[in-house]
Motif scaffolding. Structure first.
Motif, PDB file in Angstrom:
ATOM      1  N   LEU A  43       0.820  -1.208   0.000  1.00  0.00           N
ATOM      2  CA  LEU A  43       0.000   0.000   0.000  1.00  0.00           C
ATOM      3  C   LEU A  43       0.856   1.262   0.000  1.00  0.00           C
ATOM      4  N   THR A  44       2.012   1.203   0.644  1.00  0.00           N
ATOM      5  CA  THR A  44       2.920   2.353   0.634  1.00  0.00           C
ATOM      6  C   THR A  44       3.419   2.626  -0.780  1.00  0.00           C
ATOM      7  N   ALA A  45       3.793   1.554  -1.474  1.00  0.00           N
ATOM      8  CA  ALA A  45       4.217   1.721  -2.863  1.00  0.00           C
ATOM      9  C   ALA A  45       3.077   2.247  -3.719  1.00  0.00           C
ATOM     10  N   ALA A  46       1.864   1.716  -3.499  1.00  0.00           N
ATOM     11  CA  ALA A  46       0.707   2.171  -4.262  1.00  0.00           C
ATOM     12  C   ALA A  46       0.410   3.640  -3.988  1.00  0.00           C
ATOM     13  N   ALA A  47       0.660   4.078  -2.759  1.00  0.00           N
ATOM     14  CA  ALA A  47       0.429   5.487  -2.418  1.00  0.00           C
ATOM     15  C   ALA A  47       1.327   6.414  -3.218  1.00  0.00           C
ATOM     16  N   THR A  48       2.549   5.975  -3.502  1.00  0.00           N
ATOM     17  CA  THR A  48       3.481   6.810  -4.259  1.00  0.00           C
ATOM     18  C   THR A  48       3.224   6.739  -5.763  1.00  0.00           C
ATOM     19  N   ALA A  49       2.458   5.722  -6.193  1.00  0.00           N
ATOM     20  CA  ALA A  49       2.195   5.545  -7.618  1.00  0.00           C
ATOM     21  C   ALA A  49       0.859   6.145  -8.045  1.00  0.00           C
ATOM     22  N   THR A  50       0.025   6.546  -7.075  1.00  0.00           N
ATOM     23  CA  THR A  50      -1.300   7.070  -7.366  1.00  0.00           C
ATOM     24  C   THR A  50      -1.473   8.433  -6.692  1.00  0.00           C
ATOM     25  N   GLU A  51      -2.561   9.124  -7.060  1.00  0.00           N
ATOM     26  CA  GLU A  51      -2.804  10.454  -6.509  1.00  0.00           C
ATOM     27  C   GLU A  51      -4.178  10.583  -5.848  1.00  0.00           C
ATOM     28  N   ARG A  52      -5.198   9.960  -6.419  1.00  0.00           N
ATOM     29  CA  ARG A  52      -6.570  10.122  -5.939  1.00  0.00           C
ATOM     30  C   ARG A  52      -7.100   8.889  -5.227  1.00  0.00           C
ATOM     31  N   LEU A  53      -6.716   7.736  -5.689  1.00  0.00           N
ATOM     32  CA  LEU A  53      -7.268   6.460  -5.249  1.00  0.00           C
ATOM     33  C   LEU A  53      -7.110   6.275  -3.738  1.00  0.00           C
ATOM     34  N   ARG A  54      -8.218   5.956  -3.046  1.00  0.00           N
ATOM     35  CA  ARG A  54      -8.078   5.568  -1.648  1.00  0.00           C
ATOM     36  C   ARG A  54      -7.495   4.167  -1.580  1.00  0.00           C
ATOM     37  N   LEU A  55      -6.850   3.874  -0.461  1.00  0.00           N
ATOM     38  CA  LEU A  55      -6.116   2.622  -0.294  1.00  0.00           C
ATOM     39  C   LEU A  55      -6.520   1.994   1.030  1.00  0.00           C
ATOM     40  N   GLY A  56      -6.487   0.661   1.097  1.00  0.00           N
ATOM     41  CA  GLY A  56      -6.856   0.064   2.371  1.00  0.00           C
ATOM     42  C   GLY A  56      -6.573  -1.416   2.456  1.00  0.00           C
ATOM     43  N   THR A  57      -6.707  -1.929   3.668  1.00  0.00           N
ATOM     44  CA  THR A  57      -6.620  -3.368   3.915  1.00  0.00           C
ATOM     45  C   THR A  57      -8.029  -3.922   4.034  1.00  0.00           C
ATOM     46  N   LEU A  58      -8.182  -5.179   3.603  1.00  0.00           N
ATOM     47  CA  LEU A  58      -9.495  -5.813   3.678  1.00  0.00           C
ATOM     48  C   LEU A  58      -9.294  -7.318   3.897  1.00  0.00           C
ATOM     49  N   VAL A  59      -9.020  -7.754   5.102  1.00  0.00           N
ATOM     50  CA  VAL A  59      -8.931  -6.931   6.301  1.00  0.00           C
ATOM     51  C   VAL A  59      -7.658  -7.298   7.071  1.00  0.00           C
ATOM     52  N   THR A  60      -7.273  -6.385   7.980  1.00  0.00           N
ATOM     53  CA  THR A  60      -6.219  -6.631   8.955  1.00  0.00           C
ATOM     54  C   THR A  60      -6.842  -7.299  10.172  1.00  0.00           C
ATOM     55  N   SER A  61      -6.094  -8.188  10.827  1.00  0.00           N
ATOM     56  CA  SER A  61      -6.639  -8.887  11.990  1.00  0.00           C
ATOM     57  C   SER A  61      -5.567  -9.055  13.060  1.00  0.00           C
ATOM     58  N   PRO A  62      -5.968  -9.440  14.278  1.00  0.00           N
ATOM     59  CA  PRO A  62      -4.987  -9.711  15.339  1.00  0.00           C
ATOM     60  C   PRO A  62      -4.182 -10.992  15.133  1.00  0.00           C
ATOM     61  N   ASN A  63      -4.428 -11.746  14.072  1.00  0.00           N
ATOM     62  CA  ASN A  63      -3.730 -13.020  13.890  1.00  0.00           C
ATOM     63  C   ASN A  63      -2.215 -12.872  13.999  1.00  0.00           C
ATOM     64  N   PHE A  64      -1.683 -11.804  13.420  1.00  0.00           N
ATOM     65  CA  PHE A  64      -0.232 -11.606  13.507  1.00  0.00           C
ATOM     66  C   PHE A  64       0.128 -10.130  13.686  1.00  0.00           C
ATOM     67  N   ARG A  65      -0.852  -9.307  14.030  1.00  0.00           N
ATOM     68  CA  ARG A  65      -0.616  -7.880  14.217  1.00  0.00           C
ATOM     69  C   ARG A  65      -0.694  -7.524  15.702  1.00  0.00           C
ATOM     70  N   HIS A  66       0.090  -6.519  16.109  1.00  0.00           N
ATOM     71  CA  HIS A  66      -0.001  -5.948  17.447  1.00  0.00           C
ATOM     72  C   HIS A  66      -0.418  -4.489  17.291  1.00  0.00           C
ATOM     73  N   PRO A  67      -1.342  -3.993  18.108  1.00  0.00           N
ATOM     74  CA  PRO A  67      -1.830  -2.621  17.919  1.00  0.00           C
ATOM     75  C   PRO A  67      -0.746  -1.550  17.944  1.00  0.00           C
ATOM     76  N   VAL A  68       0.283  -1.704  18.776  1.00  0.00           N
ATOM     77  CA  VAL A  68       1.304  -0.663  18.894  1.00  0.00           C
ATOM     78  C   VAL A  68       2.093  -0.524  17.597  1.00  0.00           C
ATOM     79  N   THR A  69       2.599  -1.622  17.072  1.00  0.00           N
ATOM     80  CA  THR A  69       3.383  -1.542  15.838  1.00  0.00           C
ATOM     81  C   THR A  69       2.501  -1.231  14.641  1.00  0.00           C
ATOM     82  N   LEU A  70       1.279  -1.768  14.630  1.00  0.00           N
ATOM     83  CA  LEU A  70       0.365  -1.487  13.524  1.00  0.00           C
ATOM     84  C   LEU A  70       0.028  -0.002  13.466  1.00  0.00           C
ATOM     85  N   ALA A  71      -0.213   0.610  14.617  1.00  0.00           N
ATOM     86  CA  ALA A  71      -0.546   2.034  14.640  1.00  0.00           C
ATOM     87  C   ALA A  71       0.568   2.872  14.024  1.00  0.00           C
ATOM     88  N   LYS A  72       1.810   2.556  14.349  1.00  0.00           N
ATOM     89  CA  LYS A  72       2.934   3.315  13.795  1.00  0.00           C
ATOM     90  C   LYS A  72       2.992   3.180  12.274  1.00  0.00           C
TER      91      LYS A  72
END
Length: 313
Positions: A67-96
């Motif tokens: 998504l970071t790469a896509a952000a630099t390649a586009t200008e208008r398009l919204r970007l997102g995850t579908l979906v992120t989960s707690p399976n391997f994510r921690h809120p502190v690092t994910l927030a950063k």
């Protein structure tokens, strides 16, 4: 709640999911750019360490770097995850990571978030003998994950000691470009998840009723989704929130219709129109991938992207 459809139809957006299965400089970049050219509202990607067959043993890249790469390649398009989960994510690092992505994209990020499942990445960080979390265990973690992530994205400094997650004076300055934080699209069908969507979500996500995927009919699917919408409304009413404040997102490909809505512009208009009558504000379709369950004629797909919403009126 009543089982009647809303009397007024909300505006409808069309978005896509681009799976992270190709190298960036071997076709992936061009796909994200093309999604913007076609006028999609948002392009999402799945946030997994690996995914189901036929992708399980092939290339698969990380969601946030993609998504970071896509952000630099586009200008208008919204970007997102579908979906992120707690399976391997921690809120502190994910927030950063999310604050950084929101900054790089100029405030174009939506976080799709769900409780996770029992797929291939559910035990990637666990001992080889550990079984995937039960539905109750996933719900317990999700109920703690979402409110903590909400705080981390809206407060400069957060300390927290919970049953599953901790934060020790975690700092997230300067915060999100989007205020008070980037939007959450909460995937949920059960009562605990719907309460989280009502309290913390800017949108709600469903794929329909999985029990109907193999043997159900499109009509049964519509009724099941209508019931989910009603339950979301009840969860909002319980906390004094107007359910109309939440976007309602349908991720397609997992209802009994399967790929039929993408067979023609007319088929998609019919499918989207029936779901808009239930209150949906966004329909998400998978970018075509040959020789997979998401195989779709590219020309037809692009016609749907550029013509369907105009036909819906």
């Amino acid at each position: 709640m009543t089982d009647k459809a809303p009397t007024t139809q909300p505006p409808l957006r069309l978005s896509t999911v681009i799976l992270p299965h190709r190298r960036w400089h071997e076709g992936a970049r061009e796909t994200w750019v093309r999604a913007e050219e076609l006028g999609f509202d948002t392009a999402y990607t799945y946030d997994h360490l690996s995914w189901r067959v036929p992708f399980r043993d092939g290339p698969w890249f990380g969601a946030i770097p993609t998504l970071t790469a896509a952000a630099t390649a586009t200008e208008r398009l919204r970007l997102g995850t579908l979906v992120t989960s707690p399976n391997f994510r921690h809120p502190v690092t994910l927030a950063k990571e999310l604050i950084s992505l929101d900054d790089i994209s100029g405030g174009r990020v939506t976080l799709g978030i769900g409780a996770g499942g029992t797929g291939f990445d559910a035990t990637a960080l666990a001992p080889s003998t550990q079984e995937p979390w039960s539905p109750r265990a996933r719900a317990d973690r999700f109920a703690e994950f979402v409110p903590l992530l909400d705080r981390l994205l809206t407060e400069d400094t957060v300390s927290y000691d919970g049953a599953f997650y901790s934060a020790g004076a975690a700092q997230n300055i300067p915060g999100c470009v989007q205020r008070p934080r980037l939007p959450f699209a909460v995937a949920a069908t059960g009562p605990r998840g719907l309460k989280l969507a009502a309290r913390h979500g800017q949108a709600w996500v469903t794929t329909g009723d999985p029990k109907l995927f193999e043997t159900g009919t499109p009509e049964e699917s519509i009724q099941a989704i209508r019931g989910q919408v009603d339950k979301l409304g009840a969860a909002c009413a319980a906390i004094g929130r107007d359910v109309a404040e939440l976007g309602k997102v349908l991720l397609t490909g997992f209802t009994p219709d399967r790929a039929r809505p993408l067979e023609s512009v007319e088929a998609f208009v019919d499918f989207a129109g029936r779901h808009r009558e239930l209150g949906f504000t966004e329909i998400v379709v998978h970018w075509p991938i040959p020789e997979t369950p998401f195989a779709t004629d590219q020309k037809t797909f692009e016609r749907i992207a550029t013509e369907a919403l105009a036909r819906l009126g």
